[in-house]
Scaffold this motif. Structure first.
Motif, PDB file in Angstrom:
ATOM      1  N   ARG A 134       0.852  -1.195   0.000  1.00 18.22           N
ATOM      2  CA  ARG A 134       0.000   0.000   0.000  1.00 18.22           C
ATOM      3  C   ARG A 134       0.888   1.246   0.000  1.00 18.22           C
ATOM      4  N   PHE A 135       0.679   2.102  -0.979  1.00 15.72           N
ATOM      5  CA  PHE A 135       1.501   3.308  -1.098  1.00 15.72           C
ATOM      6  C   PHE A 135       0.609   4.521  -1.344  1.00 15.72           C
ATOM      7  N   PRO A 136       1.027   5.687  -0.836  1.00 16.04           N
ATOM      8  CA  PRO A 136       2.243   5.935  -0.064  1.00 16.04           C
ATOM      9  C   PRO A 136       2.122   5.374   1.355  1.00 16.04           C
ATOM     10  N   CYS A 137       3.283   5.142   1.954  1.00 15.19           N
ATOM     11  CA  CYS A 137       3.340   4.654   3.318  1.00 15.19           C
ATOM     12  C   CYS A 137       4.428   5.415   4.065  1.00 15.19           C
ATOM     13  N   VAL A 138       4.513   5.168   5.365  1.00  8.63           N
ATOM     14  CA  VAL A 138       5.489   5.847   6.219  1.00  8.63           C
ATOM     15  C   VAL A 138       6.229   4.805   7.045  1.00  8.63           C
ATOM     16  N   VAL A 139       7.534   4.926   7.092  1.00  8.20           N
ATOM     17  CA  VAL A 139       8.398   4.049   7.887  1.00  8.20           C
ATOM     18  C   VAL A 139       8.772   4.774   9.177  1.00  8.20           C
ATOM     19  N   LYS A 140       8.662   4.067  10.323  1.00 10.10           N
ATOM     20  CA  LYS A 140       8.934   4.698  11.619  1.00 10.10           C
ATOM     21  C   LYS A 140       9.652   3.722  12.547  1.00 10.10           C
ATOM     22  N   PRO A 141      10.697   4.176  13.249  1.00 13.47           N
ATOM     23  CA  PRO A 141      11.210   3.379  14.378  1.00 13.47           C
ATOM     24  C   PRO A 141      10.116   3.276  15.447  1.00 13.47           C
ATOM     25  N   VAL A 150      11.610   8.942  10.626  1.00  9.52           N
ATOM     26  CA  VAL A 150      10.310   8.818   9.968  1.00  9.52           C
ATOM     27  C   VAL A 150      10.471   9.241   8.506  1.00  9.52           C
ATOM     28  N   ILE A 151      10.146   8.338   7.579  1.00  7.04           N
ATOM     29  CA  ILE A 151      10.378   8.563   6.149  1.00  7.04           C
ATOM     30  C   ILE A 151       9.164   8.091   5.355  1.00  7.04           C
ATOM     31  N   ARG A 152       8.747   8.893   4.406  1.00  8.13           N
ATOM     32  CA  ARG A 152       7.664   8.503   3.504  1.00  8.13           C
ATOM     33  C   ARG A 152       8.238   7.724   2.323  1.00  8.13           C
ATOM     34  N   ALA A 153       7.480   6.718   1.885  1.00  9.75           N
ATOM     35  CA  ALA A 153       7.849   5.937   0.699  1.00  9.75           C
ATOM     36  C   ALA A 153       6.645   5.872  -0.226  1.00  9.75           C
ATOM     37  N   ASN A 154       6.885   6.141  -1.510  1.00  9.23           N
ATOM     38  CA  ASN A 154       5.813   6.163  -2.495  1.00  9.23           C
ATOM     39  C   ASN A 154       5.816   4.951  -3.427  1.00  9.23           C
ATOM     40  N   SER A 155       6.774   4.036  -3.252  1.00  6.98           N
ATOM     41  CA  SER A 155       6.895   2.881  -4.140  1.00  6.98           C
ATOM     42  C   SER A 155       7.674   1.795  -3.420  1.00  6.98           C
ATOM     43  N   PRO A 156       7.645   0.568  -3.944  1.00  7.66           N
ATOM     44  CA  PRO A 156       8.448  -0.498  -3.322  1.00  7.66           C
ATOM     45  C   PRO A 156       9.933  -0.160  -3.251  1.00  7.66           C
ATOM     46  N   GLU A 189       3.371   2.010   8.098  1.00  6.02           N
ATOM     47  CA  GLU A 189       1.944   2.288   8.137  1.00  6.02           C
ATOM     48  C   GLU A 189       1.537   3.137   6.941  1.00  6.02           C
ATOM     49  N   GLU A 190       0.257   3.076   6.595  1.00  7.66           N
ATOM     50  CA  GLU A 190      -0.218   3.849   5.467  1.00  7.66           C
ATOM     51  C   GLU A 190      -0.156   5.342   5.787  1.00  7.66           C
ATOM     52  N   PHE A 191       0.142   6.133   4.783  1.00  9.11           N
ATOM     53  CA  PHE A 191       0.200   7.582   4.941  1.00  9.11           C
ATOM     54  C   PHE A 191      -1.215   8.136   5.002  1.00  9.11           C
TER      55      PHE A 191
END
Length: 408
Positions: A134-141, A150-156, A189-191
Motif C-alpha cells: 500500500r503506497f504511499p506509506c510511512v516508515v517509523k522506528p 520517519v520517512i515517507r515511501a511512495n513505491s516499493p 503504516e499507510e500515509f
C-alpha cells in the motif's frame, strides 16, 4: 522527584517551576557528575536503559524521604516515573499504558482494539523483507520521537531504501547504546493525508482537560516530517476542534492513560481526525514556553501542581495568540556560527530566540538527527500575526557549518 535526562531541553524549566512553587526537589539524572556540578545537589543516578531496574533503585533510594510525586519529563523517564510511583504508592499512570504510549506498534494495536480509526500498519524486523503493497506509506522506528527516522515511501523501491536507511540509523552506536529491544523492529503504516494538529492536555481521574490546541501551518507530507511551526489557538472550525479533543480523549482511554500530562498528534484526514501519537508527557523541546495559563503560569508549573494535588481545575490559556518556531537543522556539519539572531529578536511580536545547539557541535538533519538549532517564540493578537512574525524571524537566522572530515 524529577527525572531529568542529560539531553533534556526542559530540565531548567521544570527546576525553575519547582523553585517558583517552593517545592523541594530530588534530582535523578543520567547526567555526568561534571555537568551536574551546577545543580544544588548531586543527582541520583538514573539508569533508564532498564526502566524496571531504574525504578526499583530510585524508589529504594528515596523512600525514606517520602516524595509527594515522581515526574519524568520525556518518554523514557515517564515510564521510569510510573514504575517508581507504583512502588512508592503515589498517584500514577499504569506503567503498561505509559509503555504502550511510547511504543508505536503497541499504541496502534490498542487504538485498533478499541475500535478507533487508525492507519493500517505492519511491524518488520530489521533486514526482513516487508509484506507491504500500500503506497504511499510511512516508515517509523518503534520508540524514537521527534520525527526521528520517519520517512515517507511512495513505491516499493522507496520503501526498500527507507527501511535500509532507518535500519542503519538504529544500528548506529549512538542509538544502539539505548539497548531497547524494540530498536530491532520497524513500523510501516499507510500515509494519512491532511494537516496536523498537536493537542496539549492534562488527565485527571481519566478525564482529559484540554490545555491548548496547536495548528501546524507547514504541511507534513514527507519525505521527512520535521516539525517547524506550532501556533495556538487553532484556526480550524470549532466543531472540528471539538472532534479532535474527543478523539484524543478516546485515544488516551484506549491506551489506559488516566493521570498527568499528555501530548497528542493528530492528522485531520478527509474522514475526520486520526490519532497519530499520544505521549504520556507534556510537549517536548522548549515548545512549552509558548504556553501561559491564568496569570503567567507556565506549563511546567501546571504539571507540578497537578502532581502535587494543588490543581483542582487547570486555568485557561492566556487570551493572546502564541507560537513557537523550531529552527531546523538544514545541513550536516560542525556548527561554526549562528547569524541573524539579533535581527530575528527585533522582529515585532517575537519575544525570545534561543539557540540550543553548541558551537563546534556536529549538526545532523532529519531523519537521522535528534535535535534542533534552537527555538523562537512570539505572541500577538492573532494566530496569523504570530505565524508571520515567526516566519520572518526564522528567515533571518543562518547556521554556518563546515563539513566534518571522514575518519580515515
Amino acid at each position: 522527584m524529577l527525572l531529568l535526562p542529560k539531553t533534556g531541553y526542559r530540565n531548567d524549566d521544570f527546576l525553575a517551576a519547582a523553585r517558583k512553587l517552593g517545592v523541594e526537589v530530588i534530582h535523578a539524572s543520567d547526567v555526568c557528575h561534571q555537568l551536574a556540578a551546577r545543580w544544588e545537589e548531586m543527582p541520583l543516578a538514573l539508569r533508564a536503559r532498564d526502566a524496571a531496574a531504574a525504578a526499583e533503585e530510585l524508589a529504594g533510594a528515596v523512600r525514606h524521604r517520602k516524595p509527594a510525586a515522581v515526574i519524568g519529563v520525556d518518554d523514557s523517564t515517564a515510564l521510569v516515573a510510573a514504575l517508581a510511583s507504583e512502588k512508592l504508592g503515589l498517584p500514577h499512570n499504569p506503567p503498561a499504558a505509559v509503555a504502550a504510549a511510547r511504543n508505536k506498534a503497541q499504541s496502534r494495536e490498542k487504538l485498533r482494539a478499541a475500535g478507533l480509526p487508525a492507519p493500517r500498519f505492519s511491524v518488520v524486523p530489521l533486514g526482513a523483507e516487508p509484506d507491504w503493497n500500500r503506497f504511499p506509506c510511512v516508515v517509523k522506528p518503534l520508540v524514537l520521537s521527534a520525527s526521528r527516522g520517519v520517512i515517507r515511501a511512495n513505491s516499493p523501491a522507496e520503501l526498500e531504501a527507507a527501511l535500509a536507511r532507518v535500519a542503519a540509523m538504529l544500528r548506529s552506536p549512538e542509538v544502539a547504546q539505548r539497548r531497547d529491544p524494540d530498536l530491532g523492529r520497524i513500523l510501516i503504516e499507510e500515509f494519512i493525508p491532511g494537516p496536523e494538529v498537536a493537542l496539549e492536555g492534562l488527565l485527571a481521574g481519566g478525564r482529559l482537560h484540554l490545555l491548548a490546541l496547536f495548528d501546524k501551518p507547514d504541511p507534513l507530507d514527507g519525505p521527512f516530517f520535521e516539525e517547524t511551526l506550532y501556533v495556538t489557538p487553532s484556526r480550524h472550525p470549532a466543531p472540528l476542534q471539538d472532534s479532535v479533543a474527543r478523539e484524543a480523549a478516546a485515544g488516551c482511554a484506549a491506551l489506559g492513560l488516566v493521570d498527568g500530562p499528555v501530548h497528542a498528534e493528530l492528522r485531520l484526514s478527509p474522514e475526520g481526525p486520526r490519532v497519530m501519537e499520544i505521549a504520556a508527557r507534556s510537549i517536548g523541546g522548549l515548545c512549552g514556553r509558548a504556553l501561559r495559563f491564568g496569570v503567567g503560569v507556565t506549563l511546567e508549573e501546571l504539571v507540578l501542581r497537578h502532581a502535587l494535588g494543588r490543581l483542582p481545575e487547570p486555568p485557561p490559556r492566556e487570551g493572546a495568540a502564541a507560537g513557537v518556531l523550531m529552527l531546523p537543522i538544514e545541513k550536516r556539519g560542525v556548527l561554526e556560527e549562528v547569524r541573524g539572531i539579533d535581527d530575528a529578536r527585533r522582529v515585532p511580536l517575537v519575544e525570545e530566540v534561543v539557540i540550543t545547539a553548541h558551537l563546534r557541535e556536529e549538526l545532523v538533519p532529519l531523519p537521522e538527527g535528534a535535535s534542533y538549532l534552537g527555538f523562537a517564540f512570539a505572541r500577538g493578537a492573532t494566530p496569523a500575526a504570530v505565524e508571520s512574525a515567526l516566519r520572518e524571524a526564522g528567515a533571518k537566522i543562518e547556521a554556518v557549518v563546515t563539513p566534518r572530515l571522514p575518519v580515515a
